[in-house]
Design a protein around this motif. Structure first.
Motif, PDB file in Angstrom:
ATOM      1  N   ALA A 161     117.666  53.992  25.019  1.00  0.00           N
ATOM      2  CA  ALA A 161     118.823  54.804  24.650  1.00  0.00           C
ATOM      3  C   ALA A 161     120.097  53.966  24.648  1.00  0.00           C
ATOM      4  CB  ALA A 161     118.968  55.980  25.598  1.00  0.00           C
ATOM      5  N   GLN A 162     120.213  53.040  25.583  1.00  0.00           N
ATOM      6  CA  GLN A 162     121.395  52.172  25.615  1.00  0.00           C
ATOM      7  C   GLN A 162     121.464  51.296  24.366  1.00  0.00           C
ATOM      8  OE1 GLN A 162     123.815  52.373  27.961  1.00  0.00           O
ATOM      9  NE2 GLN A 162     122.645  54.124  28.668  1.00  0.00           N
ATOM     10  N   VAL A 163     120.326  50.809  23.908  1.00  0.00           N
ATOM     11  CA  VAL A 163     120.303  49.987  22.692  1.00  0.00           C
ATOM     12  C   VAL A 163     120.650  50.849  21.474  1.00  0.00           C
ATOM     13  CG1 VAL A 163     118.871  48.513  21.243  1.00  0.00           C
ATOM     14  CG2 VAL A 163     118.643  48.410  23.726  1.00  0.00           C
ATOM     15  N   ALA A 167     122.872  43.668  22.977  1.00  0.00           N
ATOM     16  CA  ALA A 167     122.274  44.898  23.493  1.00  0.00           C
ATOM     17  C   ALA A 167     120.752  44.865  23.380  1.00  0.00           C
ATOM     18  CB  ALA A 167     122.821  46.107  22.736  1.00  0.00           C
ATOM     19  N   ALA A 168     120.242  44.356  22.261  1.00  0.00           N
ATOM     20  CA  ALA A 168     118.794  44.264  22.094  1.00  0.00           C
ATOM     21  C   ALA A 168     118.195  43.249  23.069  1.00  0.00           C
ATOM     22  CB  ALA A 168     118.461  43.869  20.657  1.00  0.00           C
ATOM     23  N   ALA A 171     112.676  54.771  28.223  1.00  0.00           N
ATOM     24  CA  ALA A 171     113.452  55.633  27.332  1.00  0.00           C
ATOM     25  C   ALA A 171     114.945  55.493  27.600  1.00  0.00           C
ATOM     26  CB  ALA A 171     113.015  57.084  27.499  1.00  0.00           C
ATOM     27  N   MET A 172     115.321  55.381  28.860  1.00  0.00           N
ATOM     28  CA  MET A 172     116.743  55.209  29.191  1.00  0.00           C
ATOM     29  C   MET A 172     117.258  53.847  28.724  1.00  0.00           C
ATOM     30  SD  MET A 172     116.860  56.877  32.936  1.00  0.00           S
ATOM     31  CE  MET A 172     117.905  58.281  33.070  1.00  0.00           C
ATOM     32  N   ILE A 198     114.974  42.385  27.933  1.00  0.00           N
ATOM     33  CA  ILE A 198     114.813  41.850  29.296  1.00  0.00           C
ATOM     34  C   ILE A 198     114.542  42.977  30.283  1.00  0.00           C
ATOM     35  CG2 ILE A 198     116.032  40.713  31.187  1.00  0.00           C
ATOM     36  CD1 ILE A 198     117.424  38.994  29.031  1.00  0.00           C
ATOM     37  N   GLY A 199     115.280  44.072  30.165  1.00  0.00           N
ATOM     38  CA  GLY A 199     115.063  45.213  31.050  1.00  0.00           C
ATOM     39  C   GLY A 199     113.689  45.833  30.884  1.00  0.00           C
ATOM     40  N   MET A 200     113.227  45.947  29.646  1.00  0.00           N
ATOM     41  CA  MET A 200     111.894  46.506  29.411  1.00  0.00           C
ATOM     42  C   MET A 200     110.807  45.593  29.959  1.00  0.00           C
ATOM     43  SD  MET A 200     112.122  48.095  25.631  1.00  0.00           S
ATOM     44  CE  MET A 200     113.125  49.485  25.257  1.00  0.00           C
ATOM     45  N   GLY A 201     110.999  44.301  29.803  1.00  0.00           N
ATOM     46  CA  GLY A 201     110.025  43.364  30.352  1.00  0.00           C
ATOM     47  C   GLY A 201     109.952  43.434  31.865  1.00  0.00           C
ATOM     48  N   ASN A 202     111.108  43.502  32.509  1.00  0.00           N
ATOM     49  CA  ASN A 202     111.124  43.622  33.970  1.00  0.00           C
ATOM     50  C   ASN A 202     110.494  44.936  34.430  1.00  0.00           C
ATOM     51  OD1 ASN A 202     112.361  41.162  34.283  1.00  0.00           O
ATOM     52  ND2 ASN A 202     114.417  42.014  34.445  1.00  0.00           N
TER      53      ASN A 202
END
Length: 109
Positions: free
Chosen positions: A88-90, A46-47, A84-85, A52-56
């Motif tokens: 939240a998943q992490v 999850a992290a 933030a979304m 990866i999502g935050m970097g993109n």
């Protein structure tokens, strides 16, 4: 391949060494061990996905701001909402991992 083979033999040795022990105690030990392993792996994945999502998201925001500097404020606002979304998943994965570790719904301990 050698590591997988060594791990397989190590786990087989542990599993077969407790033939005279109480089977419920052995199974409770295995449930605890696999709960810790599942919580650690799940939180790690999850992290990793969140990073990866935050970097993109940050890269897309920087690229969008570079193309059109006038939209920088709107893009930053949208980026912070998206971050933030993602975070939240992490955090949800962390909560589930803590439930698995301390509540342990998989068996009586």
């Amino acid at each position: 391949m050698k590591k997988v083979l060594l791990l397989t033999f190590a786990l087989a040795t542990v599993a077969l060494a407790n033939t005279g022990a109480d089977t419920t105690a052995v199974m409770n030990g295995w449930i605890k061990a696999f709960s810790v392993l599942a919580a650690g792996l799940g939180l790690g994945v999850a992290a990793l996905g969140g990073a990866i999502g935050m970097g993109n998201t940050a890269a897309a925001t920087i690229a969008g701001t570079a193309r059109n500097p006038g939209l920088g404020g709107k893009l930053m606002t949208t980026m912070f909402i998206a971050l933030a979304m993602i975070e939240a998943q992490v955090i949800y994965a962390l909560v589930i991992a803590l439930i698995v570790l301390y509540s342990n719904p998989f068996g009586p301990l």
